[in-house]
Design a protein around this motif. Structure first.
Motif, short mmCIF file in Angstrom:
data_model
loop_
_atom_site.label_atom_id
_atom_site.label_comp_id
_atom_site.label_asym_id
_atom_site.label_seq_id
_atom_site.Cartn_x
_atom_site.Cartn_y
_atom_site.Cartn_z
N LEU A 1 13.85 2.92 -1.97
CA LEU A 1 13.89 1.60 -2.58
C LEU A 1 14.32 1.72 -4.03
O LEU A 1 14.36 2.83 -4.60
CB LEU A 1 12.51 0.93 -2.50
CG LEU A 1 11.93 0.72 -1.09
CD1 LEU A 1 10.50 0.24 -1.17
CD2 LEU A 1 12.79 -0.25 -0.30
N THR A 2 14.61 0.60 -4.66
CA THR A 2 14.96 0.63 -6.08
C THR A 2 13.68 0.68 -6.91
O THR A 2 12.59 0.29 -6.45
CB THR A 2 15.77 -0.61 -6.48
OG1 THR A 2 14.95 -1.77 -6.30
CG2 THR A 2 17.03 -0.73 -5.63
N GLN A 3 13.82 1.13 -8.15
CA GLN A 3 12.66 1.19 -9.04
C GLN A 3 12.09 -0.21 -9.29
O GLN A 3 10.86 -0.40 -9.36
CB GLN A 3 13.05 1.84 -10.36
CG GLN A 3 13.43 3.30 -10.22
CD GLN A 3 13.78 3.94 -11.55
OE1 GLN A 3 13.12 3.67 -12.57
NE2 GLN A 3 14.81 4.77 -11.57
N SER A 4 12.97 -1.20 -9.42
CA SER A 4 12.50 -2.56 -9.67
C SER A 4 11.71 -3.10 -8.48
O SER A 4 10.73 -3.84 -8.66
CB SER A 4 13.69 -3.48 -9.98
OG SER A 4 14.60 -3.53 -8.89
N THR A 5 12.12 -2.72 -7.26
CA THR A 5 11.38 -3.15 -6.07
C THR A 5 9.98 -2.53 -6.05
O THR A 5 8.99 -3.22 -5.77
CB THR A 5 12.14 -2.77 -4.79
OG1 THR A 5 13.41 -3.42 -4.77
CG2 THR A 5 11.35 -3.16 -3.55
N ILE A 6 9.90 -1.24 -6.38
CA ILE A 6 8.60 -0.58 -6.44
C ILE A 6 7.71 -1.26 -7.48
O ILE A 6 6.53 -1.54 -7.23
CB ILE A 6 8.75 0.91 -6.78
CG1 ILE A 6 9.49 1.66 -5.65
CG2 ILE A 6 7.38 1.55 -7.03
CD1 ILE A 6 8.72 1.74 -4.36
N SER A 7 8.26 -1.57 -8.64
CA SER A 7 7.49 -2.23 -9.70
C SER A 7 6.97 -3.58 -9.24
O SER A 7 5.82 -3.95 -9.50
CB SER A 7 8.35 -2.39 -10.96
OG SER A 7 8.71 -1.12 -11.49
N ARG A 8 7.81 -4.34 -8.54
CA ARG A 8 7.39 -5.66 -8.05
C ARG A 8 6.27 -5.52 -7.00
O ARG A 8 5.33 -6.32 -6.98
CB ARG A 8 8.58 -6.42 -7.45
CG ARG A 8 9.53 -6.99 -8.50
CD ARG A 8 10.44 -8.06 -7.89
NE ARG A 8 11.23 -7.54 -6.77
CZ ARG A 8 12.41 -6.98 -6.91
NH1 ARG A 8 12.96 -6.84 -8.12
NH2 ARG A 8 13.09 -6.54 -5.85
N LEU A 9 6.38 -4.53 -6.15
CA LEU A 9 5.35 -4.32 -5.14
C LEU A 9 4.00 -3.97 -5.77
O LEU A 9 2.95 -4.45 -5.35
CB LEU A 9 5.77 -3.22 -4.16
CG LEU A 9 6.95 -3.55 -3.24
CD1 LEU A 9 7.42 -2.31 -2.48
CD2 LEU A 9 6.56 -4.65 -2.24
N ILE A 10 4.05 -3.13 -6.80
CA ILE A 10 2.81 -2.76 -7.51
C ILE A 10 2.21 -3.99 -8.18
O ILE A 10 0.99 -4.22 -8.13
CB ILE A 10 3.09 -1.65 -8.54
CG1 ILE A 10 3.50 -0.35 -7.84
CG2 ILE A 10 1.86 -1.42 -9.42
CD1 ILE A 10 2.46 0.24 -6.94
N LEU B 1 0.82 -1.21 0.00
CA LEU B 1 0.00 0.00 0.00
C LEU B 1 0.86 1.26 0.00
O LEU B 1 0.52 2.25 -0.66
CB LEU B 1 -0.92 0.00 1.21
CG LEU B 1 -1.93 -1.16 1.29
CD1 LEU B 1 -2.76 -1.06 2.56
CD2 LEU B 1 -2.83 -1.17 0.06
N LEU B 2 1.97 1.24 0.73
CA LEU B 2 2.85 2.41 0.74
C LEU B 2 3.48 2.64 -0.63
O LEU B 2 3.64 3.79 -1.06
CB LEU B 2 3.94 2.22 1.80
CG LEU B 2 3.48 2.31 3.25
CD1 LEU B 2 4.62 1.95 4.20
CD2 LEU B 2 2.96 3.71 3.56
N ALA B 3 3.83 1.57 -1.31
CA ALA B 3 4.39 1.71 -2.66
C ALA B 3 3.35 2.28 -3.60
O ALA B 3 3.63 3.19 -4.40
CB ALA B 3 4.89 0.35 -3.16
N ILE C 1 -7.42 4.58 0.20
CA ILE C 1 -6.21 4.11 0.86
C ILE C 1 -5.44 5.27 1.49
O ILE C 1 -4.91 5.16 2.60
CB ILE C 1 -5.31 3.35 -0.14
CG1 ILE C 1 -5.95 2.03 -0.50
CG2 ILE C 1 -3.92 3.13 0.45
CD1 ILE C 1 -6.22 1.12 0.68
N SER C 2 -5.39 6.40 0.80
CA SER C 2 -4.68 7.55 1.33
C SER C 2 -5.25 7.98 2.67
O SER C 2 -4.52 8.27 3.62
CB SER C 2 -4.73 8.71 0.32
OG SER C 2 -4.05 9.84 0.81
N GLY C 3 -6.60 8.03 2.76
CA GLY C 3 -7.23 8.39 4.03
C GLY C 3 -6.96 7.37 5.12
O GLY C 3 -6.73 7.73 6.28
N ALA C 4 -6.96 6.08 4.75
CA ALA C 4 -6.71 5.03 5.73
C ALA C 4 -5.28 5.11 6.26
O ALA C 4 -5.03 4.92 7.47
CB ALA C 4 -6.96 3.66 5.10
#
Length: 304
Positions: free
Chosen positions: A34-43, A13-15, A75-78
């Motif tokens: 984080l790395t860009q690849s990590t962000i992509s994997r999280l998404i 959710l943070l990503a 999600i932003s509000g939560a």
């Protein structure tokens, strides 16, 4: 019982939140360290768990879908609520915070002068105040309780009646020197200041005087009692105030009461809170305190 498949891991959710706010994977990676690849994997993991595509991918760019935009709003509000709760625990481990929505004039004229006493009696508890004029959902707003005017019909809430609203008409000495009022009929040509949310208040007041509202008895429309009080003090007309406010102005000599005071109206002031928060310690303590304080001040007692 909460179902885990509808509760994605906080890192996912943070990503997602960071990508939506930054507008890119690069910006989100820099924000979260984080790395860009990590962000992509999280998404991708979040999309897999939700079984919905959240972004359209084109030449290394991500364009959020309509589903992503709706999800982000919620999600932003939560995440904000989780952050505030965590900050509260850290700052106030033995007390707690009460987030209270309240009518502005009630907050400034009745609650604020008495709040230091509550806080001194209950060290460790803090109170956050925000003004609200209209009904909201406790599921959508981060409030623990609300003080409002009306009936005991706040959706999805438990209620404590604070006091019935009673009306006292007031005017300044300057106004009365030019418009002497010996009976209700003398208000026929006077400027009767009115509140938008209480359209029937003057009719109730005239009925309480045993007199029908005179034809042509109209005046300025306002949206807050504080504005009406200042207008009356300035000599612009006759203010019709809840008795608890009128007594403040009368005691301090800024306004004078007209004819029979404390005429019963048709509404009341209430404290309301969602049932799921009934056991919240700051709320329980505040609920007990304000009920006792109302009785001590005799705010709700009828006056003839």
């Amino acid at each position: 019982m909460r179902q885990r498949r509808f509760l994605p891991n906080l890192s996912l959710l943070l990503a997602f939140d960071a990508v939506m706010r930054a507008g890119s994977v690069t910006g989100a990676a820099q924000e979260l360290g984080l790395t860009q690849s990590t962000i992509s994997r999280l998404i991708q993991s979040l999309e897999a768990q939700l079984t919905r595509q959240l972004f359209i991918r084109h030449k290394k760019r991500l364009t959020p879908t309509e589903a992503a935009r709706r999800y982000f709003r919620d999600i932003s509000g939560a995440l904000d609520i989780i952050q505030r709760a965590s900050m509260s625990v850290i700052a106030n481990p033995d007390g707690g915070t009460l987030d209270l929505a309240v009518l502005p004039t009630f907050a400034t004229r009745w609650l604020a002068p008495r709040l230091p006493g509550f806080l001194s009696q209950n060290p460790g508890i803090s109170v956050n105040l925000a003004t609200r004029f209209t009904t909201f959902s406790f599921d959508a707003e981060p409030f623990d309780a609300v003080i409002y005017y009306g009936s005991d019909d706040w959706p999805g809430a438990l209620h404590l009646k604070l006091f019935d609203e009673r009306w006292t008409a007031c005017a300044s000495d300057a106004f009365l020197s030019h418009h002497p009022i010996a009976g209700p009929e003398d208000l026929a040509g006077a400027e009767l200041l009115q509140l938008e949310s209480r359209p029937g208040a003057w009719a109730d007041w005239f009925q309480g005087q045993g007199f029908a509202r005179p034809e042509g008895a109209e005046g300025m429309m306002m949206d807050q009692f504080s504005m009406m009080i200042q207008a009356a003090i300035s000599g612009l007309g006759v203010a019709l105030l809840p008795d608890y406010l009128a007594q403040i102005e009368i005691h301090e000599g800024r306004l004078r009461p007209i004819l029979r005071p404390a005429v019963p109206g048709h509404g009341a002031y209430w404290l309301a809170w969602p049932e799921r928060k009934a056991g919240l310690r700051p709320l329980a303590v505040f609920r007990d305190w304000i009920g006792a304080r109302m009785a001590q001040d005799d705010v709700h007692a009828p006056r003839e």
